[in-house]
Design an enzyme around this catalytic site. Sequence first.
Site, mmCIF file in Angstrom:
data_model
loop_
_atom_site.group_PDB
_atom_site.id
_atom_site.type_symbol
_atom_site.label_atom_id
_atom_site.label_comp_id
_atom_site.label_asym_id
_atom_site.label_seq_id
_atom_site.Cartn_x
_atom_site.Cartn_y
_atom_site.Cartn_z
ATOM 1 N N LYS A 85 0.851 -1.213 0.000
ATOM 2 C CA LYS A 85 0.000 0.000 0.000
ATOM 3 C C LYS A 85 0.878 1.250 0.000
ATOM 4 O O LYS A 85 1.938 1.275 0.659
ATOM 5 C CB LYS A 85 -0.875 -0.039 1.250
ATOM 6 C CG LYS A 85 -1.927 1.079 1.361
ATOM 7 C CD LYS A 85 -2.795 0.842 2.608
ATOM 8 C CE LYS A 85 -3.850 1.939 2.764
ATOM 9 N NZ LYS A 85 -4.690 1.719 3.960
ATOM 10 N N SER A 160 -9.540 2.037 3.321
ATOM 11 C CA SER A 160 -8.666 2.783 2.449
ATOM 12 C C SER A 160 -7.647 1.924 1.698
ATOM 13 O O SER A 160 -6.952 2.447 0.827
ATOM 14 C CB SER A 160 -7.919 3.841 3.260
ATOM 15 O OG SER A 160 -7.114 3.227 4.227
ATOM 16 N N SER A 184 -9.823 -0.293 7.480
ATOM 17 C CA SER A 184 -9.268 -0.143 6.133
ATOM 18 C C SER A 184 -8.609 -1.334 5.495
ATOM 19 O O SER A 184 -8.213 -1.258 4.333
ATOM 20 C CB SER A 184 -8.279 1.029 6.114
ATOM 21 O OG SER A 184 -8.998 2.236 6.240
#
Lengths: 479, 97
Positions: A85, A160, A184
């Site tokens: 990420k 997210s 997330s």
Amino acid sequence: MRKNNNMRFAELTINSIHQGLINKEFTCQELVSEYLRWIKLRQNDINAFITVTEEMAMQQAQKVDEKINAGKEIGILEGVPAAIKDNFLVEDILASAGSKILSNYIAPYDATAVKRLRTAGVIFLGKTNCDEFAMGSSGETSAFGATKNPLDEERVPGGSSSGSAAAVGDNQCVFALGSDTGGSIRQPASFCGVVGLKPTYGRVSRHGLIALASSLDHVGSLTKNALDAAQVLQTISGADDFDSTAVDQQDDFLSHIDDDLRGFKFGIPKEYFIKGMDERVAEVVLQAIDKLRYLGAKVIEVSLPHTQYSLATYYILQPAEAAANLARYDGVKYGLRIEGENLEDMYIKTRSYGFGDEVKRRIMLGTYVLTAGYADDFYKTAQKMRTLIKQDFDQVFKKVDCLLTPTSPSVAFKLGEKFSNPLTMYLADIFTVSANIAGVPAISVPCGRVDNLPVGLQIIGNYFEEAKILQVAHGFEKG
Amino acid sequence: MIDENLVEHLAQLAKLDVTLEEKAKYGEQLSAILDYVKKLHSVDLMTVKPTDHITGLKNVSRNDEPANIFSVKKTLKTVPEISLNQIKVKSVLNEKK
């Protein structure tokens, strides 16, 4: 074109890749080339990646092949292609955190979790898209465009860790690192039909994870199954000199993962099956729980009485900590700088241009709840509620081994559907935030579909009992 | 309630510039969010101690020893403007006030 018709190594897990490499069914370079080819093919449609690190990946793959050809033993993660990420630092690679303000920031060092994967021989395919500074539940706040759900490109993948979940779900990588501050990792896992693990707070070092809310941020993984999640956790977890909140506790997540679930006691918290959630999601989750009963476990109803205050607690604590953590983005030392007439003007111009809407909103909310005169009312109150939420879990884990809940009140919603109303978007986190507030470990596993969209079953465990929730997840998958 | 003046004040504290339109928009949105989180006020929390650290770790420290851990070169490369290996910014202390 049906996805994955075209992807030779789709569905491969960590173990099957390891077997494939040592049995010389394919070389690491063949494997990685294929993943890179598939990523390229899908990038326009899914937008899972911000940066694809083709050169680095092929160099890493070559090293693995040299090792195999020299007859040396390779570790279980060695040669496995993964994605990271974009709010994690990977040395020499752009780390944007999904924001314009860091769109030129080249990471000077590896995050600890990244370093441990690198040392284990993991191949880094690239940096995945995410909501800006991890603030979001849909992927839509990214300055690099929204990521699409691979199962329905008109829908969000969740957030997210939007790119990480979509990439694993679309077989663009075998696993991905993600971060979970209010859900997330788990929520996008449930939307994309993959496994998402948020360990106990302090289990994995946050060094090199761009901070959102320091007492709520967790490092975790998106994987195809529970076994892979256990494998990744085994590698990235443990104490770290660079993170004083990382706990010095080494546990074995693998040895008992295959043990059966007979005698396990599960609790269904009644506060997680509420009016307003999609009833069909509740139905699918309850059917999944029946499956666990069938595997020999006992299931009882329990209560976490302060659940109704979790979201409010979260949306006071998190923006407050975010406002403090994002004060560092001022154009001085790194990232974007927009010159102004004077220093203060530079701060204002840089931040106003560099931050997106949601980030500004949360910074102002956080500023408000910490303002003199209001801090007691809001921030201190939320900290007190945090105590009660934690106590709810302490109490309930005296009676049961794990809790079972839906991960999300709905399946993946359409792009744009919740974007214009922040509060509606925040409600997407309603079942996940408590585990961040209390710091207990939780995992989301796919357990069925509604309208052909994945539904996630959330398994919540007691502090440092990741081995248990992984065992349950694995048992559920096998069953 | 969060009115436009308060939004302006918060923006100043946060070093953000907001347009007139944004002030109205944020005012509305922040008010709605605050309305929601205010439900905490309906609970009696008088005797509850606040939690600031969830794992209860205390006083974790390490020896204060210098070490060459991060690359100076790579770190300086992230700086927008350098002069003589130092971070260059506009003057911090101003002559006039």
